[in-house]
Design a protein around this motif. Structure first.
Motif, PDB file in Angstrom:
ATOM      1  N   GLY A 154     -57.701  30.906   3.239  1.00  0.00           N
ATOM      2  CA  GLY A 154     -56.481  30.262   3.719  1.00  0.00           C
ATOM      3  C   GLY A 154     -55.250  30.895   3.099  1.00  0.00           C
ATOM      4  O   GLY A 154     -55.015  30.764   1.904  1.00  0.00           O
ATOM      5  N   CYS A 155     -54.476  31.613   3.899  1.00  0.00           N
ATOM      6  CA  CYS A 155     -53.270  32.277   3.418  1.00  0.00           C
ATOM      7  C   CYS A 155     -52.037  31.709   4.096  1.00  0.00           C
ATOM      8  O   CYS A 155     -52.109  31.206   5.219  1.00  0.00           O
ATOM      9  CB  CYS A 155     -53.328  33.777   3.701  1.00  0.00           C
ATOM     10  N   LYS A 156     -50.922  31.832   3.414  1.00  0.00           N
ATOM     11  CA  LYS A 156     -49.649  31.384   3.970  1.00  0.00           C
ATOM     12  C   LYS A 156     -48.595  32.434   3.644  1.00  0.00           C
ATOM     13  O   LYS A 156     -48.408  32.800   2.483  1.00  0.00           O
ATOM     14  CB  LYS A 156     -49.262  30.033   3.379  1.00  0.00           C
ATOM     15  N   PHE A 157     -47.910  32.915   4.667  1.00  0.00           N
ATOM     16  CA  PHE A 157     -46.826  33.886   4.528  1.00  0.00           C
ATOM     17  C   PHE A 157     -45.530  33.095   4.552  1.00  0.00           C
ATOM     18  O   PHE A 157     -45.187  32.507   5.573  1.00  0.00           O
ATOM     19  CB  PHE A 157     -46.885  34.896   5.676  1.00  0.00           C
ATOM     20  N   THR A 158     -44.839  33.038   3.421  1.00  0.00           N
ATOM     21  CA  THR A 158     -43.706  32.126   3.326  1.00  0.00           C
ATOM     22  C   THR A 158     -42.659  32.575   2.322  1.00  0.00           C
ATOM     23  O   THR A 158     -42.960  33.257   1.351  1.00  0.00           O
ATOM     24  CB  THR A 158     -44.218  30.708   2.931  1.00  0.00           C
ATOM     25  N   GLY A 159     -41.441  32.145   2.582  1.00  0.00           N
ATOM     26  CA  GLY A 159     -40.361  32.272   1.621  1.00  0.00           C
ATOM     27  C   GLY A 159     -40.112  30.940   0.937  1.00  0.00           C
ATOM     28  O   GLY A 159     -39.293  30.825   0.039  1.00  0.00           O
ATOM     29  N   ASP A 160     -40.839  29.920   1.373  1.00  0.00           N
ATOM     30  CA  ASP A 160     -40.686  28.576   0.854  1.00  0.00           C
ATOM     31  C   ASP A 160     -41.772  28.318  -0.188  1.00  0.00           C
ATOM     32  O   ASP A 160     -42.811  27.737   0.098  1.00  0.00           O
ATOM     33  CB  ASP A 160     -40.776  27.555   1.999  1.00  0.00           C
ATOM     34  N   PHE A 161     -41.523  28.808  -1.384  1.00  0.00           N
ATOM     35  CA  PHE A 161     -42.474  28.628  -2.473  1.00  0.00           C
ATOM     36  C   PHE A 161     -41.707  28.234  -3.724  1.00  0.00           C
ATOM     37  O   PHE A 161     -40.484  28.344  -3.788  1.00  0.00           O
ATOM     38  CB  PHE A 161     -43.301  29.900  -2.706  1.00  0.00           C
ATOM     39  N   ASP A 162     -42.430  27.787  -4.717  1.00  0.00           N
ATOM     40  CA  ASP A 162     -41.851  27.331  -5.980  1.00  0.00           C
ATOM     41  C   ASP A 162     -41.453  28.546  -6.826  1.00  0.00           C
ATOM     42  O   ASP A 162     -42.316  29.246  -7.361  1.00  0.00           O
ATOM     43  CB  ASP A 162     -42.880  26.459  -6.694  1.00  0.00           C
ATOM     44  N   GLN A 163     -40.154  28.785  -6.934  1.00  0.00           N
ATOM     45  CA  GLN A 163     -39.649  29.925  -7.715  1.00  0.00           C
ATOM     46  C   GLN A 163     -40.093  29.841  -9.175  1.00  0.00           C
ATOM     47  O   GLN A 163     -40.387  30.856  -9.804  1.00  0.00           O
ATOM     48  CB  GLN A 163     -38.112  29.969  -7.644  1.00  0.00           C
ATOM     49  N   LYS A 164     -40.128  28.610  -9.704  1.00  0.00           N
ATOM     50  CA  LYS A 164     -40.543  28.423 -11.099  1.00  0.00           C
ATOM     51  C   LYS A 164     -41.991  28.880 -11.282  1.00  0.00           C
ATOM     52  O   LYS A 164     -42.313  29.532 -12.279  1.00  0.00           O
ATOM     53  CB  LYS A 164     -40.380  26.959 -11.502  1.00  0.00           C
ATOM     54  N   ALA A 165     -42.860  28.560 -10.328  1.00  0.00           N
ATOM     55  CA  ALA A 165     -44.257  28.985 -10.413  1.00  0.00           C
ATOM     56  C   ALA A 165     -44.356  30.506 -10.379  1.00  0.00           C
ATOM     57  O   ALA A 165     -45.182  31.099 -11.080  1.00  0.00           O
ATOM     58  CB  ALA A 165     -45.074  28.365  -9.283  1.00  0.00           C
ATOM     59  N   MET A 166     -43.510  31.153  -9.569  1.00  0.00           N
ATOM     60  CA  MET A 166     -43.522  32.618  -9.517  1.00  0.00           C
ATOM     61  C   MET A 166     -43.090  33.187 -10.869  1.00  0.00           C
ATOM     62  O   MET A 166     -43.737  34.094 -11.398  1.00  0.00           O
ATOM     63  CB  MET A 166     -42.612  33.148  -8.415  1.00  0.00           C
ATOM     64  N   GLN A 167     -42.026  32.651 -11.430  1.00  0.00           N
ATOM     65  CA  GLN A 167     -41.547  33.154 -12.720  1.00  0.00           C
ATOM     66  C   GLN A 167     -42.574  32.901 -13.820  1.00  0.00           C
ATOM     67  O   GLN A 167     -42.811  33.777 -14.655  1.00  0.00           O
ATOM     68  CB  GLN A 167     -40.196  32.539 -13.075  1.00  0.00           C
ATOM     69  N   GLU A 168     -43.199  31.741 -13.816  1.00  0.00           N
ATOM     70  CA  GLU A 168     -44.229  31.438 -14.814  1.00  0.00           C
ATOM     71  C   GLU A 168     -45.401  32.408 -14.687  1.00  0.00           C
ATOM     72  O   GLU A 168     -45.957  32.849 -15.694  1.00  0.00           O
ATOM     73  CB  GLU A 168     -44.733  30.005 -14.656  1.00  0.00           C
TER      74      GLU A 168
END
Length: 166
Positions: A140-154
């Motif tokens: 299950g994949c999702k192509f999105t710009g709507d993600f948690d920026q904090k999770a990406m930085q962490e």
């Protein structure tokens, strides 16, 4: 997987044939890359940053994408999009394929380098980074710009902090 890692000719032929068939099916189903085809890029945004920031040729493309896939799985788990069991399954598969899961001890990658290079990725649209992340069950994949920026930085901070760890 042992046969693939050992470069068994028959296993290699089968894996290459099935990979080509799978990719062809996805591309035919989404010729204009409007949705499903983007899933072929799982791990690539992080992976391209690693390849570029480390100097092209330092990593094989698949090695950079493997670390990028581990990063995408980690980020997806941090956001609650997948559970820890699925993340571990992905790590186990990559490890069984003898692919790297971490940046090596001599990696020049920093949080700043990741952020800069990811902002230049071809999947940036209208100034917004879009990622292929995992959501739900296996595949299950999702192509999105709507993600948690904090999770990406962490996630980036975690992988940079682990540089040099065994």
């Amino acid at each position: 997987m042992d046969k693939l890692v050992g470069r068994d000719p028959e296993a290699m032929r089968y894996a290459i044939k099935r990979s080509c068939e799978n990719k062809s099916e996805v591309v035919q189903a989404d010729e204009k890359e409007a949705g499903m085809r983007a899933t072929l890029n799982l791990g690539h945004t992080f992976g391209h940053a690693i390849e570029n920031g480390s100097g092209y040729g330092t990593f094989l493309h698949g090695e950079g994408v493997a670390i990028g896939t581990a990063m995408a799985a980690t980020m997806s788990e941090k956001m609650g999009w997948i559970d820890e069991g699925l993340k571990q399954r992905i790590y186990d598969i990559l490890e069984s394929a003898d692919l790297p899961l971490k940046l090596p001890k001599d990696s020049p990658m920093t949080v700043e380098t990741f952020n800069k290079l990811m902002s230049l990725d071809k999947k940036v649209a209208d100034g917004q980074l879009r990622l292929i992340l995992l959501q739900g069950g296996l595949g299950g994949c999702k192509f999105t710009g709507d993600f948690d920026q904090k999770a990406m930085q962490e996630t980036i901070e975690q992988f940079v902090a682990e540089i040099g760890e065994p």
